[in-house]
Design a protein around this motif. Structure first.
Motif, PDB file in Angstrom:
ATOM      1  N   PHE A  23       0.978  -1.235   0.176  1.00 20.86           N
ATOM      2  CA  PHE A  23       0.065   0.087  -0.164  1.00 20.86           C
ATOM      3  C   PHE A  23       0.858   1.340   0.109  1.00 20.86           C
ATOM      4  N   TRP A  24       0.420   2.245  -0.979  1.00 19.67           N
ATOM      5  CA  TRP A  24       1.344   3.437  -1.105  1.00 19.67           C
ATOM      6  C   TRP A  24       0.514   4.457  -1.046  1.00 19.67           C
ATOM      7  N   GLY A  25       0.368   5.392   0.196  1.00 22.03           N
ATOM      8  CA  GLY A  25      -0.627   6.325   0.131  1.00 22.03           C
ATOM      9  C   GLY A  25       0.077   7.680  -0.143  1.00 22.03           C
ATOM     10  N   LYS A  26      -0.795   8.388  -1.062  1.00 22.27           N
ATOM     11  CA  LYS A  26      -0.315   9.827  -1.339  1.00 22.27           C
ATOM     12  C   LYS A  26      -0.638  10.849  -0.304  1.00 22.27           C
ATOM     13  N   ARG A  27       0.025  11.866   0.317  1.00 22.63           N
ATOM     14  CA  ARG A  27      -0.016  12.660   1.308  1.00 22.63           C
ATOM     15  C   ARG A  27      -1.104  13.572   0.885  1.00 22.63           C
ATOM     16  N   ILE A  28      -2.167  13.983   1.716  1.00 21.23           N
ATOM     17  CA  ILE A  28      -2.982  15.020   1.393  1.00 21.23           C
ATOM     18  C   ILE A  28      -2.519  16.268   0.780  1.00 21.23           C
ATOM     19  N   ARG A  29      -3.168  16.615  -0.387  1.00 21.51           N
ATOM     20  CA  ARG A  29      -2.428  17.983  -0.970  1.00 21.51           C
ATOM     21  C   ARG A  29      -1.106  18.134  -1.349  1.00 21.51           C
ATOM     22  N   ASP A 122      -4.979  11.288   0.279  1.00 24.37           N
ATOM     23  CA  ASP A 122      -6.136  11.602  -0.821  1.00 24.37           C
ATOM     24  C   ASP A 122      -6.200  10.635  -1.802  1.00 24.37           C
ATOM     25  N   ALA A 123      -5.013   9.601  -1.718  1.00 26.87           N
ATOM     26  CA  ALA A 123      -5.250   8.753  -3.048  1.00 26.87           C
ATOM     27  C   ALA A 123      -4.366   7.779  -2.371  1.00 26.87           C
ATOM     28  N   TRP A 124      -4.356   6.674  -3.120  1.00 22.01           N
ATOM     29  CA  TRP A 124      -3.491   5.368  -2.827  1.00 22.01           C
ATOM     30  C   TRP A 124      -3.463   4.361  -3.914  1.00 22.01           C
TER      31      TRP A 124
END
Length: 191
Positions: A23-29, A122-124
């Motif tokens: 799992f790879w999460g995109k930090r919000i904004r 805000d995305a993954w």
């Protein structure tokens, strides 16, 4: 809560799917990607903090995952001074983390980046286990490499079965054809 050396206790989470992708999460904004992580609150064990952070950041509950392994010791990284709030400079140096390797037992649809009022991502996406570390903020790259390296030996063996041939989806025997051999290991057991 800082230790005597100025490091905040923290947990990091490497979440695997059934293909051993992470799992790879995109930090919000932002345009930076990372694994879920977060601080350990006073009175929490690293495992309790990991489950709390997993829910807060990814929306998963303990029944959605299985703990595969964790790092033996704390892994540390220092935060460059220009990232530290002025009032914390001189006291705060960085994070010390226990990293957990988790296997997702649930489905992608169980994930909810909006499980709390303060989302982190805000995305993954799913990514190869050896994520491109140039996507990680520079001062965290070393600890990511250490965690991935230490936990790699615990990766579950991936299934080599054709994912399109699942039990119950295989065609049945043709009329007049002899039954399949009892040694056929891909056949579902007789009920």
């Amino acid at each position: 809560m800082l230790d005597r050396e100025g490091f905040r206790p923290n947990v990091g989470i490497i979440l695997l799917n059934q293909r051993n992708e992470v799992f790879w999460g995109k930090r919000i904004r932002t345009h930076s990607w990372q694994f879920p992580q977060g601080g350990i609150k006073h009175g929490e064990t690293p495992e309790q903090a990991m489950f709390r952070e997993l829910h807060e950041e990814v929306g998963l509950h303990p029944e959605h995952v299985k703990i595969v392994a964790r790092t033996r010791d704390w892994l540390r990284y220092e935060v460059p001074e220009h990232y530290i709030r002025r009032d914390a400079r001189g006291h705060y140096k960085g994070q010390k983390q226990i990293w957990f390797l988790l296997q997702l037992l649930g489905r992608d649809s169980d994930m909810n980046l909006r499980a709390t009022d303060h989302p982190e991502f805000d995305a993954w996406r799913w990514n190869e286990y050896w994520v491109p570390l140039e996507s990680v903020i520079e001062f965290k790259r070393g600890v990511y490499e250490m965690a991935l390296t230490e936990l790699a030996r615990f990766l579950p063996r991936s299934s080599h079965h054709n994912r399109y041939l699942r039990a119950g989806m295989r065609p049945g025997p043709r009329r007049g054809a002899p039954p399949e051999s009892a040694t056929d290991t891909d056949s579902p057991p007789a009920v």
